[in-house]
Design an enzyme around this catalytic site. Structure first.
Site, short mmCIF file in Angstrom:
data_model
loop_
_atom_site.label_atom_id
_atom_site.label_comp_id
_atom_site.label_asym_id
_atom_site.label_seq_id
_atom_site.Cartn_x
_atom_site.Cartn_y
_atom_site.Cartn_z
N LYS A 168 0.93 -1.14 0.04
CA LYS A 168 -0.13 -0.09 0.01
C LYS A 168 0.89 1.33 -0.10
CE LYS A 168 -1.93 2.29 3.35
NZ LYS A 168 -1.61 3.57 2.91
N GLU A 241 10.47 0.68 10.21
CA GLU A 241 11.50 1.96 9.90
C GLU A 241 10.80 3.07 10.25
OE1 GLU A 241 14.37 1.20 9.69
OE2 GLU A 241 14.68 -0.66 8.55
N CYS A 275 13.97 10.40 6.45
CA CYS A 275 14.04 9.76 8.15
C CYS A 275 15.73 10.20 8.40
CB CYS A 275 13.76 8.56 7.81
SG CYS A 275 14.66 7.41 7.03
N GLU A 373 10.99 15.76 15.72
CA GLU A 373 11.50 15.37 14.18
C GLU A 373 10.76 16.61 13.58
OE1 GLU A 373 9.95 12.00 12.17
OE2 GLU A 373 11.97 11.68 11.06
P1 NAD Z 1 2.69 7.96 8.57
O1 NAD Z 1 3.08 6.90 9.60
O2 NAD Z 1 1.64 8.91 8.59
O3 NAD Z 1 2.22 7.04 7.06
C1 NAD Z 1 3.18 5.88 6.55
C2 NAD Z 1 2.01 5.04 5.70
O4 NAD Z 1 1.24 4.51 6.83
C3 NAD Z 1 1.04 5.58 4.85
O5 NAD Z 1 0.75 4.86 3.80
C4 NAD Z 1 -0.19 5.62 5.58
O6 NAD Z 1 -1.48 5.40 4.85
C5 NAD Z 1 -0.10 4.45 6.47
N1 NAD Z 1 -0.96 4.55 7.83
C6 NAD Z 1 -1.53 5.48 8.47
N2 NAD Z 1 -2.08 5.51 9.55
C7 NAD Z 1 -1.90 3.83 9.65
C8 NAD Z 1 -2.64 2.98 10.53
N3 NAD Z 1 -3.17 3.30 11.85
N4 NAD Z 1 -2.42 1.67 10.52
C9 NAD Z 1 -1.50 1.16 9.15
N5 NAD Z 1 -0.99 2.22 8.46
C10 NAD Z 1 -1.29 3.37 8.58
O7 NAD Z 1 3.92 8.45 8.00
P2 NAD Z 1 4.28 9.56 6.89
O8 NAD Z 1 3.92 10.88 7.56
O9 NAD Z 1 4.01 9.23 5.67
O10 NAD Z 1 5.90 9.44 6.77
C11 NAD Z 1 6.81 10.54 7.40
C12 NAD Z 1 7.48 9.54 8.72
O11 NAD Z 1 8.03 8.56 8.06
C13 NAD Z 1 8.46 10.34 9.27
O12 NAD Z 1 8.28 10.09 10.62
C14 NAD Z 1 9.64 9.79 8.71
O13 NAD Z 1 10.87 9.83 9.70
C15 NAD Z 1 9.29 8.36 8.74
N6 NAD Z 1 10.14 7.70 7.70
C16 NAD Z 1 11.13 6.67 8.07
C17 NAD Z 1 11.90 5.99 7.43
C18 NAD Z 1 12.98 5.06 7.95
O14 NAD Z 1 13.49 4.08 7.11
N7 NAD Z 1 13.29 4.85 9.18
C19 NAD Z 1 12.05 6.32 6.09
C20 NAD Z 1 11.15 7.28 5.59
C21 NAD Z 1 10.26 7.97 6.42
#
Ligand code: NAD
Length: 473
Positions: A168, A241, A275, A373
């Site tokens: 997804k 991650e 990230c 962050e």
């Molecule tokens: P997010 O957690 O809001 O969303 C990520 C994904 O999860 C999306 O596809 C979203 O639709 C889905 N999602 C949302 N709520 C959910 C739930 N309750 N259950 C399951 N899935 C759900 O994150 P974002 O805002 O899209 O991304 C930014 C964050 O991602 C930042 O904190 C960043 O640091 C982190 N990030 C981490 C890495 C890493 O490798 N450590 C890499 C990139 C981004």
């Protein structure tokens, strides 16, 4: 505006209900994708389950060939893909190109990973061997900052390990992923890779689906905790991650002019929405004034604008929610009277989610813009006096993703790195991930690892088979 379809069981399909995707530079709709729920998820999972019965029996070489086909499809269509990526994600063309070629390179490199059997005991009494067996159907959930890199990061090791996957994308950035789906439709056996789109509400349906065996997730720490909870019902395997608040430590022997530009990009690449971006920069007091001036001077040469325009170095924030969050952090810094070297003067009324390059001059450690962050084009510079002090400050975080040390004395750099509570530390570079080295967060930055053999193992169970050699049967 184009409609993009989902990939389920080897076919591009839609359900007649659509989600619109905006270009963050113009706030105009650039495409539509299916808005899916339980019904579509059930058919994707059923297809993945059917495909698994055959895919798990393939040889490592057969799987390698399929994955190399994915890498080739992405590379051959890179020009189209990077432009589409910029239009939905906002990043400048050059950075979008890096992501597309980087994803193709990652797929090609990881296709070569194999999990060999391990002999535990081989003597007159018994032969004991550990083999790795694929966990089954994987649910992959990815964020909006690196949509293609993250998708490949999930799809490729799943396939290499012998699993099938339902992926997804983020509802903010699903277009390029669905175009890749179309390109690989005939490269991968039907049902091995399924890509379905929907709102955030589709996420928990995946996490809790009874016929998914493992979740691999990249996103925020807050959502990661919900995933862990949702996956606990049937004890799904999970890899998370999550967020980071990476510290960069600059020792007094660093060459100010040489590191200024590198430090800048370690924070502002992808408009800071990385990230592993440097989110807290600690500079030794001996060079603080010179280096902060050099970084601020360099910042003035970088253009913030539409990523599709030549010359743009920093694009918009990807979505409105994140844009407002970053503006709120900047406002909080202004309200508290922290000093800005650049930025801080945003008029939020224009079109596009643009935030000016924002560099803060020695804000306190407990400032929100330091402790949280930021995930935006923001860089707090802080002064330190001693190595012990800076290690303590760097480690004073719930996150533990990565970090960097900048010094001519690389032995000293390593000595500091070994005291940092993070999964990765770079000496004199940043954001370099190897397809063959594990990448994962300590503390609340993650659970498990991706990349390398360690990452691949997370898509498998160990199975030990022992043969008693001196048995009386
Ligand atoms: P997010 O957690 O809001 O969303 C990520 C994904 O999860 C999306 O596809 C979203 O639709 C889905 N999602 C949302 N709520 C959910 C739930 N309750 N259950 C399951 N899935 C759900 O994150 P974002 O805002 O899209 O991304 C930014 C964050 O991602 C930042 O904190 C960043 O640091 C982190 N990030 C981490 C890495 C890493 O490798 N450590 C890499 C990139 C981004």
């Amino acid at each position: 505006m184009t409609d993009y379809k989902n990939l389920i069981d080897g076919k591009m399909v839609d359900n007649g209900q659509w989600l619109e995707v905006l270009n963050p530079a113009t706030e105009q709709v650039v495409g539509r994708v299916p808005s899916c729920g339980k019904e579509e998820l059930d058919s994707a999972v059923a297809a993945a389950r059917r495909a698994f019965t055959q895919w798990k029996k393939t040889t490592a070489e057969e799987r390698q060939q399929v994955v190399q086909g994915i890498a080739a499809a992405i590379k051959e269509n890179a020009d189209e893909l990077y432009r589409l990526l910029t239009s939905e994600q906002g990043k400048p063309h050059a950075q979008a190109q890096q992501e597309i070629y980087g994803a193709a390179g990652l797929a090609a490199a990881q296709s070569t990973l194999t999990l060999d059997d391990m002999i535990n005991q081989d003597d007159d009494t018994r032969l004991s061997r550990t083999r790795r067996v694929p966990v089954g159907v994987v649910g992959g959930i990815v964020p909006w900052n690196f949509p293609i890199m993250m998708a490949i990061q999930k799809i490729v090791p799943a396939l290499v390990a012998g699993c099938t996957i339902v992926l997804k994308p983020s509802p903010f950035t699903p277009l390029t992923t669905l175009r890749v789906a179309e390109l690989i439709k005939d490269v991968v056996p039907a049902g091995t890779v399924n890509i379905i789109t929907g709102e955030d509400t589709l996420g928990p349906l995946i996490t809790e689906h009874p016929d998914i065996d493992k979740i691999t997730f990249t996103g925020s720490t807050a959502t990661g905790k919900k995933i862990m909870e949702g996956a606990s019902g049937d004890l799904k395997r999970i890899t998370l991650e999550l967020g980071g608040n990476d510290a960069s430590i600059v020792l007094p022997d660093a060459d100010v002019q040489k590191v200024a530009e590198q430090l800048f990009w370690s924070s502002f690449s992808n408009a800071g929405q990385v990230c592993i971006a440097a989110k807290r920069i600690y500079i030794h007091e001996d060079i603080y004034d010179d280096l902060s001036k050099a970084i601020a001077d360099y910042a003035k040469t970088v253009v913030v604008g539409d990523g599709s325009q030549q010359g743009t170095g920093v694009g918009p924030i990807q979505n409105k929610k994140q844009y407002e969050r970053v503006l709120d952090l900047i406002q909080d810094a202004k309200d508290n009277g922290y000093k800005f070297l650049t930025g801080g003067d945003k008029d939020p009324s224009g079109t596009g989610y643009y935030v000016p390059i924002t560099i803060l001059d020695n804000p306190p450690e407990d400032a929100r813009i330091v402790a949280e962050e930021q995930f935006g084009p923001v860089m707090p510079l802080m002064k330190f006096a001693s190595v012990d002090e800076v290690i303590e400050r760097a480690n004073n975080s719930e996150y533990g993703l990565a970090g960097a040390v900048w010094t001519k004395d690389t032995d000293k750099g390593v000595e500091i790195a070994e005291q940092l509570e993070t999964g990765t530390v770079w000496i004199n570079e940043f954001m370099q991930l190897s397809p063959f080295a594990p990448f994962g967060g300590h503390k609340q930055s993650g659970f498990g690892a991706e990349y390398g053999i360690d990452g691949l193992k997370e898509f498998t169970y160990p199975q030990v088979i022992t043969v008693k050699r001196d048995a009386a049967v």
